[in-house]
Design an enzyme around this catalytic site. Structure first.
Site, PDB file in Angstrom:
ATOM      1  N   ALA A 106      -8.058 -23.878  12.630  1.00 33.73           N
ATOM      2  CA  ALA A 106      -8.682 -22.644  12.151  1.00 33.73           C
ATOM      3  C   ALA A 106      -9.760 -22.936  11.103  1.00 33.73           C
ATOM      4  O   ALA A 106     -10.590 -22.076  10.827  1.00 33.73           O
ATOM      5  CB  ALA A 106      -7.621 -21.715  11.569  1.00 33.73           C
ATOM      6  N   LYS A 107      -9.715 -24.131  10.521  1.00 29.81           N
ATOM      7  CA  LYS A 107     -10.723 -24.574   9.531  1.00 29.81           C
ATOM      8  C   LYS A 107     -10.955 -23.525   8.459  1.00 29.81           C
ATOM      9  O   LYS A 107     -12.103 -23.195   8.129  1.00 29.81           O
ATOM     10  CB  LYS A 107     -12.032 -24.956  10.215  1.00 29.81           C
ATOM     11  CG  LYS A 107     -11.899 -26.121  11.196  1.00 29.81           C
ATOM     12  CD  LYS A 107     -13.238 -26.574  11.716  1.00 29.81           C
ATOM     13  CE  LYS A 107     -13.134 -27.652  12.770  1.00 29.81           C
ATOM     14  NZ  LYS A 107     -12.483 -27.216  14.032  1.00 29.81           N
ATOM     15  N   ARG A 108      -9.855 -23.019   7.906  1.00 24.09           N
ATOM     16  CA  ARG A 108      -9.962 -21.950   6.915  1.00 24.09           C
ATOM     17  C   ARG A 108     -10.409 -22.479   5.562  1.00 24.09           C
ATOM     18  O   ARG A 108     -10.209 -23.649   5.229  1.00 24.09           O
ATOM     19  CB  ARG A 108      -8.611 -21.261   6.744  1.00 24.09           C
ATOM     20  CG  ARG A 108      -8.038 -20.613   7.990  1.00 24.09           C
ATOM     21  CD  ARG A 108      -8.948 -19.585   8.584  1.00 24.09           C
ATOM     22  NE  ARG A 108      -8.244 -18.747   9.567  1.00 24.09           N
ATOM     23  CZ  ARG A 108      -8.845 -17.975  10.446  1.00 24.09           C
ATOM     24  NH1 ARG A 108     -10.158 -17.945  10.511  1.00 24.09           N
ATOM     25  NH2 ARG A 108      -8.150 -17.232  11.280  1.00 24.09           N
TER      26      ARG A 108
END
Ligand SMILES: O=C(O)c1cc(=O)[nH]c(=O)n1[C@@H]1O[C@H](COP(=O)(O)O)[C@@H](O)[C@H]1O
Length: 286
Positions: A106-108
């Site tokens: 998700a590369k939050r």
């Protein structure tokens, strides 16, 4: 801290020991990426309301004994409003293959209060064992994920895309920023021993630099297959003394493998996954 610790066969499990067990059980460092692109799904699934679930389940069943992890990329689901199908796939993975880590890509990255919601989404809604996050906003943007000490926090370090160099190669006190990130995560952020780093297979020299800085910390290494990363150079640069330490991800090359005579899409995916796993294994040990 620690809302729910996961258990498997009566034992407490966390992301790192689950990953180590999967490396050994399947003799594999291959992470199968689940990036379902509607336009590329097999013709017989096109137009079906649960096409993504059917496709991903078939890929999972065809490759589960060859993989050390599965990594769904959330954008492929969210862009279509298909989060319910991602939920179903994650529930299927957890129920059917509880020994294989589920990495939500998700590369939050956001302020702490928002990061806490992203962490709940990854770990509670989807039940992920680990999630990818950006280090750009600093420790207080990553710390909320650590309230789940049994889950993995996989921090972007040296990404596989060419533009990664725009920022990750900036000089910070005499060395490139990506090395600073690696050192920071290893020395300061990894206080529960739950961190890993993303380093692209397209940059084996940097994988070696990161490996020198972080000891045996697991590395998520995307970029073999469709992005053309060199398997031999990747494995030689990233392997630990035990010949492990990596989740080497391939998505499109496996998902959309061209069937050979008599194969269907899942059999083709299995063939490419096996070839990739075996190519990786050829270089695991010095
Ligand atoms: O975090 C990731 O997984 C990731 C980091 C990175 O630096 N590069 C990268 O390609 N990825 C992801 O890894 C997958 C690569 O897919 P393929 O190029 O099709 O194998 C995609 O889901 C990307 O979003």
């Amino acid at each position: 801290m620690g809302l729910h610790l996961q258990r498997y066969k009566g034992l407490e499990v966390n992301f790192i020991n689950k990953l180590s067990a999967a490396w050994a059980r399947n003799d594999s460092l291959l992470c199968v990426g689940l990036d379902p692109d509607l336009a590329r799904l097999p013709a017989h699934l096109q137009g079906q309301p649960d096409a993504i679930v059917q496709f991903c389940k078939a890929i999972i069943d065809a490759t589960a004994d060859l993989a050390c992890a599965f990594k769904p990329q959330i954008a492929y689901f969210a862009a279509l409003g298909a989060e319910d199908q991602l939920e179903q796939i994650c529930a299927y993975l957890r129920a059917t293959y509880p020994h294989i880590p589920l990495v939500l890509d998700a590369k939050r990255g956001d302020i702490g209060a928002t990061a806490h919601q992203y962490a709940r989404e990854a770990f509670e809604r989807y039940g992920a064992d680990a999630v990818t996050v950006s280090p750009y906003m600093g420790f207080d943007s990553v710390e909320p994920y650590m309230e789940w000490p049994d889950r993995g926090v996989i921090v972007l370090c040296r990404t596989s895309n060419a533009g990664g160099s725009d920022l990750q190669f900036l000089d910070v006190a005499g060395r490139p920023l990506y090395q600073h990130v690696a050192q920071l995560v290893a020395d300061k952020w990894n206080r529960n021993g739950q961190c890993a780093l993303v380093v692209g297979a397209t940059f084996p020299d940097e994988i070696a630099q990161v490996r020198k800085l972080v000891g045996d910390m697991p590395l998520l290494i995307p970029g073999v297959g469709a992005q053309g990363g060199d398997v031999e150079a990747t494995v030689k640069a990233g392997r630990t003394a035990a010949g492990a330490g990596m989740m080497i991800n391939s998505s499109r090359a496996i998902l959309y493998a061209t069937p050979q005579e008599g194969e269907d899409f899942a059999q083709a995916a299995r063939r490419v996954a096996r070839e990739t796993r075996d190519a990786i294994n050829a270089y695991r040990h010095a």
